[in-house]
Design a protein around this motif. Structure first.
Motif, PDB file in Angstrom:
ATOM      1  N   GLY A  23       0.824  -1.215   0.000  1.00  0.00           N
ATOM      2  CA  GLY A  23       0.000   0.000   0.000  1.00  0.00           C
ATOM      3  C   GLY A  23       0.853   1.258   0.000  1.00  0.00           C
ATOM      4  O   GLY A  23       0.557   2.219  -0.716  1.00  0.00           O
ATOM      5  N   ARG A  24       1.920   1.253   0.798  1.00  0.00           N
ATOM      6  CA  ARG A  24       2.792   2.425   0.836  1.00  0.00           C
ATOM      7  C   ARG A  24       3.539   2.590  -0.484  1.00  0.00           C
ATOM      8  O   ARG A  24       3.758   3.708  -0.947  1.00  0.00           O
ATOM      9  CB  ARG A  24       3.786   2.294   1.988  1.00  0.00           C
ATOM     10  CG  ARG A  24       4.463   3.623   2.296  1.00  0.00           C
ATOM     11  CD  ARG A  24       5.322   3.544   3.509  1.00  0.00           C
ATOM     12  NE  ARG A  24       6.628   3.061   3.066  1.00  0.00           N
ATOM     13  CZ  ARG A  24       7.531   2.541   3.847  1.00  0.00           C
ATOM     14  NH1 ARG A  24       7.295   2.401   5.126  1.00  0.00           N
ATOM     15  NH2 ARG A  24       8.684   2.142   3.383  1.00  0.00           N
ATOM     16  N   MET A  25       3.922   1.482  -1.113  1.00  0.00           N
ATOM     17  CA  MET A  25       4.613   1.560  -2.411  1.00  0.00           C
ATOM     18  C   MET A  25       3.684   2.176  -3.458  1.00  0.00           C
ATOM     19  O   MET A  25       4.085   3.072  -4.189  1.00  0.00           O
ATOM     20  CB  MET A  25       5.057   0.167  -2.866  1.00  0.00           C
ATOM     21  CG  MET A  25       6.106  -0.467  -1.999  1.00  0.00           C
ATOM     22  SD  MET A  25       7.716   0.253  -2.206  1.00  0.00           S
ATOM     23  CE  MET A  25       8.202  -0.477  -3.732  1.00  0.00           C
ATOM     24  N   LEU A  26       2.454   1.681  -3.533  1.00  0.00           N
ATOM     25  CA  LEU A  26       1.515   2.192  -4.527  1.00  0.00           C
ATOM     26  C   LEU A  26       1.159   3.651  -4.272  1.00  0.00           C
ATOM     27  O   LEU A  26       1.110   4.456  -5.209  1.00  0.00           O
ATOM     28  CB  LEU A  26       0.253   1.338  -4.552  1.00  0.00           C
ATOM     29  CG  LEU A  26       0.428  -0.087  -5.088  1.00  0.00           C
ATOM     30  CD1 LEU A  26      -0.859  -0.867  -4.941  1.00  0.00           C
ATOM     31  CD2 LEU A  26       0.897  -0.071  -6.523  1.00  0.00           C
ATOM     32  N   SER A  27       0.932   4.012  -3.020  1.00  0.00           N
ATOM     33  CA  SER A  27       0.574   5.396  -2.722  1.00  0.00           C
ATOM     34  C   SER A  27       1.755   6.345  -2.920  1.00  0.00           C
ATOM     35  O   SER A  27       1.553   7.540  -3.146  1.00  0.00           O
ATOM     36  CB  SER A  27       0.021   5.513  -1.299  1.00  0.00           C
ATOM     37  OG  SER A  27       1.037   5.252  -0.351  1.00  0.00           O
ATOM     38  N   SER A  28       2.963   5.862  -2.860  1.00  0.00           N
ATOM     39  CA  SER A  28       4.131   6.716  -3.074  1.00  0.00           C
ATOM     40  C   SER A  28       4.291   7.099  -4.532  1.00  0.00           C
ATOM     41  O   SER A  28       4.689   8.219  -4.846  1.00  0.00           O
ATOM     42  CB  SER A  28       5.401   6.001  -2.623  1.00  0.00           C
ATOM     43  OG  SER A  28       5.364   5.727  -1.273  1.00  0.00           O
TER      44      SER A  28
END
Length: 94
Positions: A23-28
């Motif tokens: 989730g953090r990778m995609l939102s970044s």
């Protein structure tokens, strides 16, 4: 011994060494309200924001340059196959 922070900023350059989640990778990489560069989800520095159209221009230009380089390399290898080869033999009388 004091624990070192796993994220922060050094000389204005962000860093983050926390274990990345999906989730953090995609939102970044997809932040519609932000500029062309955003903080990396893991590591040091910045990365491209794929929600910004300028980032896609950079990706397309980099892809075109890579394609052009590969085409030039294959053209040169075909030209070398047709050229004669000069062999120099140095014989020493030792």
């Amino acid at each position: 011994m004091a624990d070192k922070p796993s994220s922060g900023e050094i000389l204005g350059v962000p860093y983050n060494f926390e274990r990345p989640s999906m989730g953090r990778m995609l939102s970044s990489y997809w932040q519609p309200g932000e500029g062309m560069l955003v903080e990396k989800p893991f590591g040091v520095g910045y990365t491209l924001n794929l929600a910004n159209w300028r980032s896609w221009v950079v990706v397309l230009v980099a892809g075109a340059l890579l394609w052009q380089q590969e085409q030039g390399a294959s053209d040169q290898s075909q030209d070398r196959e047709d050229e004669p080869v000069e062999v120099i033999v140095d014989e020493d009388d030792n």
